[in-house]
Design an enzyme around this catalytic site. Structure first.
Site: not given
Length: 506
Positions: A259-260, A263, A298
Site C-alpha cells: 500500500h505505502e 504512494h 490513495e
C-alpha cells in the site's frame, strides 16, 4: 551538460517555502519513527515555529506580487494561479490558529500512542475535543456554503462535498452489503496459515523485495517501522515508507508495505522539473507532496496493493519466493490457497486489515462521525458508543476495547479531519485508472502474469505521477479515462473478483 535556467523571483520564493515544508515532513517522520517520548513538547514547538516560517513566506506581500507579475506576462501560468489561491485561503486563517494546530498535532499524536497502548479513549478525548474545535474554527475561516465539513473536505479532495459523498456512498453501500451477505453464506477459504509465527526479519526482507519489484527505488527511499504505516517525502529524491510487523499475522506488514509503496511510486515519479515548485507543494495544507489530491494518491496505493498485490497473477508468480522465505510456515500451502486466503472476506475490527469488500464500510463510519463532530451533532465523549454500535450494525462484530475500536487510526490526532473519504474515492479512481490502462495496453494482463510491472508503472507515470500537482484529480481522470469519478468499474471489479473466489453465480 546544459546549465539550468536561472530561477525567477516567484520560483525562488516557492523553493524556500517547499524547503520549509520538507523540514516539517522530516520532523513529522522522525516524531513517528525515531523520536523518544520525551521530545513531544519541544517537537510540537519546533513544528509550530517552522510552520510559522513557511506561512510568513507564503503570506508575504512580495510572494503574491511575484505571482501576479508572472500572471501579467503569462495569464495561464498554473503555478502562479495556484499560489495566489493558496495565499487567499490561508490569509483568511488566523496566525494563532495555525500555530495552535501545529502544537496540538504533535501533542495529540503522542497522546494517541499512549491511549492506544492503554486502550483508554479517555486519555485521548481531551486532545480530540481540542482538535475538533480547532477544525471547526478552520472551517469557518476557510468558508463554506452548505456544511462546515465541506471546507475540510476541500483541503484533501478539492470539489468534494458532503452531498456528493452521499451520492457516491449510497450505491457502494447497497452493493457491498448485498454481496457481503452472499459471500458470508459460502464456506470461507482456508487462511489459518496467515496467522502462524513469521519472524519479523524475514517479513521485512520479503517486504523490501516486494516494494522493489514494483519499482520502488531504495536509492531514494527506505522502509521503517511506525505505529501506523505511512509514506512521506522530502522531494522525489527522498521518499520514505513505514509499515508495522506482527509476528503472528503476515498480511499486516505485507499488504501495508505494498500500500505505502503505491504512494511512494507516485512521489518518486513526479517530473524532476517540479522539484521545490508549486507542483510539488500543497500550499494550502502546508505539506510537501507531489500528488494532486489525497484521493488520487490513495488510488495508487490501493491499485498496487489490491489490483496487483492481491491478484491471482501476482501470487502465481511470487508465491514460490514467499514460500522460500518461510518454508516451514507455508510447507502445506500452494499459490491457489494463498491467493484465496488473502482475498478472504472476513469482517474485521481493524480498517487497515479489512478485506476489499468491507473496507469502504469502515470509511463510511468514520466519515459519518467526522461530519457529525464538526457539525456539533456528536459529542466526543459519545464517540466510542457510536463507533461500537455502527461496527455491530455494519459488520456484525462486537468491539472488545478502544484500541481495536475508536483509537485504531492516527488520523484525528494529526488533524486530518476530512481526509477519510479520500480512501473510498481512491478505490473508485483506482479501478477507473486500471481499466483505462488495460484498454491502452492490450498485453497488460500477460505482462502482469510474467511479473513485468514496468509497462503499468510507465503508463501510470505518464498519465498521473509525472504531472504532480499541475493537474487536478478531475483533469487526470478525464485525460486518462474519459470520465469523471464513476463507481461502476469498481463495483464490476469487486463483484467479479469475489464471485470467482467464492464460486458465486455471475
Amino acid at each position: 551538460m546544459a546549465e539550468e535556467a536561472p530561477m525567477n523571483e516567484f520560483q525562488r520564493r516557492t523553493g524556500e517555502i517547499n524547503d520549509l515544508l520538507c523540514v516539517l515532513n522530516l520532523l513529522n517522520w522522525d516524531a513517528r519513527t525515531q523520536m523518544p517520548p520525551g521530545g513531544v513538547k519541544t517537537r510540537g514547538q519546533q513544528m509550530a515555529t517552522v510552520t510559522a516560517l513557511a506561512l510568513e513566506r507564503l503570506l508575504a506581500p512580495e510572494y503574491a506580487a511575484s505571482a501576479r507579475a508572472l500572471l501579467r506576462g503569462a495569464p495561464d501560468d498554473r503555478a502562479a494561479a495556484q499560489a495566489l489561491e493558496a495565499t487567499s485561503a490561508l490569509g483568511r486563517v488566523p496566525e494563532q490558529l495555525n500555530r495552535d494546530l501545529a502544537v496540538l498535532r504533535s501533542e495529540a499524536q503522542e497522546a494517541w500512542v499512549q491511549a492506544k497502548a492503554a486502550s483508554n479513549f479517555a486519555l485521548f478525548a481531551p486532545y480530540l475535543r481540542r482538535m475538533v474545535n480547532l477544525n471547526r474554527q478552520l472551517a469557518d475561516a476557510l468558508g463554506y456554503q452548505d456544511h462546515p465539513y465541506d471546507a475540510l473536505l476541500n483541503l484533501y479532495e478539492p470539489g468534494l462535498t458532503s452531498a456528493g459523498l452521499r451520492g457516491l456512498f449510497a450505491p457502494l453501500r447497497e452493493h457491498h452489503v448485498g454481496l457481503l451477505r452472499e459471500v458470508m453464506a459460502r464456506p470461507a477459504p482456508r487462511s489459518d496459515f496467515l496467522r502462524r509465527p513469521y519472524p519479523v526479519q524475514g517479513q521485512k526482507a520479503y517486504c523490501l523485495k516486494a516494494a522493489q519489484r514494483f519499482g520502488y527505488d531504495l536509492e531514494r527511499g527506505r522502509l521503517d517501522v511506525s505505529a501506523h504505516p505511512f509514506e512521506i517525502s522530502f522531494t522525489r529524491q527522498d521518499v520514505r515508507i513505514t509499515t508495522r510487523f506482527q509476528e503472528n499475522f503476515l498480511n499486516g506488514a505485507l499488504f501495508g508495505t505494498l500500500h505505502e509503496t503505491g504512494h511512494a511510486l507516485y512521489e518518486q515519479g513526479i517530473d524532476p522539473a517540479y522539484t521545490r515548485s508549486v507542483f510539488a507543494s500543497d500550499l494550502t495544507g502546508l505539506y510537501a507532496v507531489g500528488g494532486t489530491s489525497y484521493g488520487t494518491h490513495e488510488s495508487q496505493s490501493r491499485l498496487w496493493e489490491n489490483r496487483i498485490g492481491r491478484s491471482r497473477a501476482y501470487w502465481e508468480a511470487h508465491f514460490g519466493d514467499l514460500q522460500a522465505q518461510f518454508p516451514e510456515q507455508l510447507a502445506d500451502v500452494n499459490a491457489q490457497d494463498f491467493y484465496r486466503a488473502v482475498n478472504e472476506v472476513r469482517p474485521s475490527l481493524i480498517r487497515v486489515e479489512a478485506d476489499e469488500l468491507t473496507y469502504d464500510l469502515h470509511i463510511m463510519l468514520r466519515v459519518d462521525i467526522e461530519r457529525d463532530l464538526i457539525a456539533g451533532e456528536l459529542d466526543v465523549d459519545d464517540l466510542p458508543e457510536v463507533w461500537n454500535g455502527r461496527i455491530q450494525q455494519d459488520l456484525g462484530l462486537s468491539v472488545p476495547d478502544d484500541a481495536r475500536g475508536v483509537l485504531q487510526d492516527i488520523h484525528w490526532s494529526t488533524g486530518l479531519i476530512g481526509s477519510f473519504p479520500t480512501y473510498t474515492v481512491g478505490n473508485v479512481m483506482a479501478s477507473q485508472f486500471y481499466e483505462a490502462a488495460r484498454r491502452e495496453l492490450p498485453e497488460l494482463e500477460s505482462q502482469l502474469e510474467q511479473a513485468d510491472y514496468r509497462p503499468l508503472l510507465d503508463w501510470l507515470t505518464r498519465h498521473i505521477y509525472h504531472h504532480g500537482r499541475s493537474r487536478s484529480a478531475h483533469e487526470l481522470l478525464m485525460d486518462a479515462t474519459g470520465r469523471s469519478l464513476d463507481p461502476q468499474p469498481y463495483l464490476t471489479y469487486l463483484s467479479g473478483k469475489y464471485r470467482e473466489v467464492y464460486g458465486l453465480p455471475g
